[in-house]
Write an enzyme that holds these catalytic residues in place. Structure first.
Site, PDB file in Angstrom:
ATOM      1  N   GLY A  79      -1.282 -10.068   9.223  1.00  0.00           N
ATOM      2  CA  GLY A  79      -0.798 -11.393   9.574  1.00  0.00           C
ATOM      3  C   GLY A  79      -0.587 -12.246   8.329  1.00  0.00           C
ATOM      4  N   LYS A  93       0.823  -1.226   0.000  1.00  0.00           N
ATOM      5  CA  LYS A  93       0.000   0.000   0.000  1.00  0.00           C
ATOM      6  C   LYS A  93       0.844   1.258   0.000  1.00  0.00           C
ATOM      7  CE  LYS A  93       0.549  -1.867   4.136  1.00  0.00           C
ATOM      8  NZ  LYS A  93       0.340  -3.144   4.773  1.00  0.00           N
ATOM      9  N   GLY A 148      -5.905  -6.529   4.878  1.00  0.00           N
ATOM     10  CA  GLY A 148      -5.458  -7.925   4.919  1.00  0.00           C
ATOM     11  C   GLY A 148      -6.372  -8.883   4.190  1.00  0.00           C
ATOM     12  N   LYS A 168      -3.806   3.231   3.109  1.00  0.00           N
ATOM     13  CA  LYS A 168      -4.951   2.369   2.748  1.00  0.00           C
ATOM     14  C   LYS A 168      -6.185   3.218   2.448  1.00  0.00           C
ATOM     15  CE  LYS A 168      -3.141  -1.409   5.546  1.00  0.00           C
ATOM     16  NZ  LYS A 168      -3.063  -1.936   6.909  1.00  0.00           N
ATOM     17  N   GLY A 227       3.990 -10.682  13.445  1.00  0.00           N
ATOM     18  CA  GLY A 227       4.039 -10.438  11.985  1.00  0.00           C
ATOM     19  C   GLY A 227       3.004  -9.451  11.495  1.00  0.00           C
TER      20      GLY A 227
HETATM   21  P1  NAP Z   1       8.839  -8.888   5.441  1.00  0.00           P
HETATM   22  O1  NAP Z   1       8.487  -9.942   6.407  1.00  0.00           O
HETATM   23  O2  NAP Z   1       9.801  -7.828   5.855  1.00  0.00           O
HETATM   24  O3  NAP Z   1       9.422  -9.622   4.129  1.00  0.00           O
HETATM   25  C1  NAP Z   1      10.036  -8.948   3.063  1.00  0.00           C
HETATM   26  C2  NAP Z   1      10.677  -9.965   2.125  1.00  0.00           C
HETATM   27  O4  NAP Z   1      11.124  -9.296   0.944  1.00  0.00           O
HETATM   28  C3  NAP Z   1      11.883 -10.679   2.704  1.00  0.00           C
HETATM   29  O5  NAP Z   1      11.887 -12.033   2.294  1.00  0.00           O
HETATM   30  C4  NAP Z   1      13.089  -9.950   2.070  1.00  0.00           C
HETATM   31  O6  NAP Z   1      14.195 -10.790   1.807  1.00  0.00           O
HETATM   32  C5  NAP Z   1      12.510  -9.537   0.728  1.00  0.00           C
HETATM   33  N1  NAP Z   1      13.071  -8.290   0.221  1.00  0.00           N
HETATM   34  C6  NAP Z   1      12.825  -7.035   0.670  1.00  0.00           C
HETATM   35  N2  NAP Z   1      13.484  -6.133  -0.090  1.00  0.00           N
HETATM   36  C7  NAP Z   1      14.141  -6.828  -1.028  1.00  0.00           C
HETATM   37  C8  NAP Z   1      15.001  -6.470  -2.101  1.00  0.00           C
HETATM   38  N3  NAP Z   1      15.295  -5.189  -2.356  1.00  0.00           N
HETATM   39  N4  NAP Z   1      15.521  -7.451  -2.880  1.00  0.00           N
HETATM   40  C9  NAP Z   1      15.237  -8.737  -2.626  1.00  0.00           C
HETATM   41  N5  NAP Z   1      14.422  -9.158  -1.615  1.00  0.00           N
HETATM   42  C10 NAP Z   1      13.885  -8.208  -0.834  1.00  0.00           C
HETATM   43  O7  NAP Z   1       7.542  -8.127   4.920  1.00  0.00           O
HETATM   44  P2  NAP Z   1       6.008  -8.623   4.987  1.00  0.00           P
HETATM   45  O8  NAP Z   1       5.441  -8.376   6.339  1.00  0.00           O
HETATM   46  O9  NAP Z   1       5.914  -9.994   4.407  1.00  0.00           O
HETATM   47  O10 NAP Z   1       5.324  -7.550   4.028  1.00  0.00           O
HETATM   48  C11 NAP Z   1       5.467  -7.619   2.622  1.00  0.00           C
HETATM   49  C12 NAP Z   1       4.497  -6.625   1.970  1.00  0.00           C
HETATM   50  O11 NAP Z   1       3.155  -6.985   2.317  1.00  0.00           O
HETATM   51  C13 NAP Z   1       4.658  -5.170   2.425  1.00  0.00           C
HETATM   52  O12 NAP Z   1       4.379  -4.327   1.343  1.00  0.00           O
HETATM   53  C14 NAP Z   1       3.575  -5.012   3.501  1.00  0.00           C
HETATM   54  O13 NAP Z   1       3.150  -3.671   3.627  1.00  0.00           O
HETATM   55  C15 NAP Z   1       2.489  -5.871   2.896  1.00  0.00           C
HETATM   56  N6  NAP Z   1       1.500  -6.383   3.855  1.00  0.00           N
HETATM   57  C16 NAP Z   1       1.922  -6.992   4.986  1.00  0.00           C
HETATM   58  C17 NAP Z   1       0.983  -7.508   5.871  1.00  0.00           C
HETATM   59  C18 NAP Z   1       1.379  -8.172   7.152  1.00  0.00           C
HETATM   60  O14 NAP Z   1       0.493  -8.508   7.930  1.00  0.00           O
HETATM   61  N7  NAP Z   1       2.660  -8.424   7.389  1.00  0.00           N
HETATM   62  C19 NAP Z   1      -0.390  -7.394   5.570  1.00  0.00           C
HETATM   63  C20 NAP Z   1      -0.783  -6.766   4.375  1.00  0.00           C
HETATM   64  C21 NAP Z   1       0.184  -6.257   3.530  1.00  0.00           C
HETATM   65  P3  NAP Z   1      15.081 -11.439   3.019  1.00  0.00           P
HETATM   66  O15 NAP Z   1      14.126 -12.374   3.693  1.00  0.00           O
HETATM   67  O16 NAP Z   1      16.188 -12.137   2.332  1.00  0.00           O
HETATM   68  O17 NAP Z   1      15.479 -10.283   3.871  1.00  0.00           O
HETATM   69  N1  HSE Z   2       1.105  -3.441   9.223  1.00  0.00           N
HETATM   70  C1  HSE Z   2      -0.189  -3.590   8.687  1.00  0.00           C
HETATM   71  C2  HSE Z   2      -1.217  -3.559   9.819  1.00  0.00           C
HETATM   72  C3  HSE Z   2      -0.276  -4.893   7.939  1.00  0.00           C
HETATM   73  O1  HSE Z   2      -0.829  -3.676  10.986  1.00  0.00           O
HETATM   74  O2  HSE Z   2      -2.400  -3.417   9.535  1.00  0.00           O
HETATM   75  C4  HSE Z   2      -1.553  -5.036   7.159  1.00  0.00           C
HETATM   76  O3  HSE Z   2      -1.600  -4.134   6.105  1.00  0.00           O
END
Ligand code: NAP
Ligand code: HSE
Length: 433
Positions: free
Chosen positions: A302, A105, A134, A205, A187
């Site tokens: 999550g 986002k 989510g 968002k 997470g």
């Molecule tokens: P995260 O746990 O920090 O994972 C990021 C992943 O991307 C890691 O595997 C990292 O590699 C890889 N990465 C990051 N930058 C990179 C680069 N420049 N080159 C190669 N690999 C790279 O993040 P996440 O929580 O999964 O979130 C991912 C996306 O989903 C974000 O945009 C977030 O806003 C969105 N999102 C997250 C959630 C949530 O609940 N977490 C919910 C909705 C949306 P390494 O593992 O090798 O470091």
């Molecule tokens: N960090 C975000 C939250 C993940 O807590 O809502 C979902 O977009």
């Protein structure tokens, strides 16, 4: 059966969940959709890092060209997060002829028009259901299910981390810092958690939802925002005494032809639907002119809830549904142009005001007089006894206002904070409803 090659950028919290769904539930997805989703490549920073999901090492790569140049990949999924590298990667993938799914986002709020335009020109899809709320399918609800409506208002809890922290503070008395740490461990939080707690993530968002709902360009900069990072635990308690919960509410509302946009900690009445949203759950209330009130509820953050939305997008994209939606939306947003954002001099509502005032004769009168001069009418007053036992000791004074103009309320607060008998800064929070 049609096979769809999938390239994944990222194997963190969400990426690992997507990989698990594709690897462990591929047969079920194939039976249900007629599509065999085949994970062909995964791009990460560190290919040697141990992960929560076991993949054949031949799938791992550290350069996006491994996905862009693989002719077997039809859909690329960006789950890196962040802005610069993710933007460049998506542009490279679109130029290489891939459809793209993203949960990012922050990137869409900042560079959405450029990315959608590039995808549009290339005839590719750019799907983003997981970017908002989510696992709740709110993007398809607003852009498809409610397409017959003039959307009047979109309002809800859009940040799971903040809601998790507020719930913990209100229900178990956990400290802000401890609850934030736990949300990170689970997470829910962004890699930079300040985006969650300062209201930026919810504003990203809301910008996306407001564009879909009202068909006009909205950027994060258009949204007045305040997070929970400066919220005092005392206000959570006092709100509770008054029969309210404090929630980080994101609101986009049509008011006399302009749009009110805000993200702010807000008092919502106990037992109202939004007050009942606990932990990392999200809820979005959408009001349309034909449908009336609707409420969407589910896990807003999550691993697996977000992965559910991402894989839904991969399926929609492979079936050609995501591209159609996005092209229709691009035309809609183009046609509506830029909205008039309602200035704070026109915003009105009820307000919760807390002062730390000296407990001596006339102080309450001075505060009430200034409120009256700003045409703010008092609905209720609570004064707690001083902890220190002497005349003039500071006491919390909580005042609930009737409907008032926001600019006037903030002006009154400024004047009250200049009184020698009040310890600034005083607190002003919006009251919903
Ligand atoms: P995260 O746990 O920090 O994972 C990021 C992943 O991307 C890691 O595997 C990292 O590699 C890889 N990465 C990051 N930058 C990179 C680069 N420049 N080159 C190669 N690999 C790279 O993040 P996440 O929580 O999964 O979130 C991912 C996306 O989903 C974000 O945009 C977030 O806003 C969105 N999102 C997250 C959630 C949530 O609940 N977490 C919910 C909705 C949306 P390494 O593992 O090798 O470091
Ligand atoms: N960090 C975000 C939250 C993940 O807590 O809502 C979902 O977009």
């Amino acid at each position: 059966m049609q096979t769809v090659g999938v390239g994944l950028l990222g194997l963190g919290t969400v990426g690992s969940g997507v990989a698990r769904l594709l690897l462990e539930h591929g047969d079920r997805i194939a039976r249900r959709t007629g599509l065999r989703l085949e994970l062909r490549r995964v791009v990460v920073r560190d290919v040697r890092k141990e992960r929560g999901v076991v993949l054949p090492s031949r799938l791992l790569a550290s350069d996006v060209s491994a996905v862009a140049q693989d002719p077997g990949v039809q859909v690329a999924v960006e789950l890196w997060g962040g802005v610069g590298p993710a933007r460049r990667a998506i542009l490279e993938l679109i130029d290489a002829g891939k459809d793209v799914v993203t949960a990012n986002k922050a990137l869409l709020a900042e560079h959405g028009p450029e990315l959608f335009d590039r995808a549009h020109r290339a005839g590719r899809a750019l799907a983003f259901e997981a970017a908002v709320a989510g696992g709740i399918p709110i993007i398809s609800a607003i852009s498809q299910g409610l397409a017959a409506n003039q959307i009047l208002s979109i309002s809800g809890i859009l940040n799971g981390t903040s809601n998790y922290i507020l719930t913990a503070m209100a229900e178990t008395g956990e400290t802000y810092a401890a609850a934030l740490r736990r949300a990170q461990e689970l997470g829910y939080a962004e890699s930079d958690p300040s985006l969650d707690v300062d209201g930026t993530d919810a504003a990203h968002k809301l910008a996306i939802l407001a564009q879909l709902g009202f068909g006009c360009r909205v950027t994060t900069a258009d949204i007045a925002r305040q997070g929970i990072d400066r919220l005092d635990a005392a206000d959570v308690r006092y709100a509770g005494e008054l029969g309210y919960a404090i929630k980080l509410l994101a609101t986009a509302k049509l008011c006399d032809g302009s749009v009110e946009l805000r993200v702010a900690p807000t008092l919502v009445r106990h037992r109202s639907p939004l007050a009942e949203v606990r932990g990392a759950y999200n809820a979005v209330q959408v009001i349309g002119d034909a449908v009336g009130d609707t409420l969407f509820y589910g896990r807003g953050a999550g691993q697996m809830p977000t992965a559910s939305a991402v894989v839904g997008d991969i399926i929609d994209t492979a079936l050609g549904r995501a591209g159609i939606t996005f092209r229709t939306l691009a035309n809609w947003i183009e046609a509506q142009g830029t909205p008039r954002i309602q200035p704070s001099s026109e915003v009105h509502g009820r307000y919760y005001l807390r002062f730390l005032a000296e407990d001596r004769p006339g102080v309450l009168g001075q505060i009430a007089r200034i409120l009256g001069e700003h045409r703010i009418s008092i609905s209720s007053v609570i004064q707690h006894e001083a902890e220190e036992d002497h005349e003039g000791a500071p006491v919390p004074l909580v005042i609930m206002s009737h409907n008032a103009i926001e600019a006037a309320t903030l002006g009154a607060l400024c004047d009250i904070d200049r009184l020698g008998s009040v310890r600034p800064p005083s607190v002003c929070l919006r009251v919903e409803g």
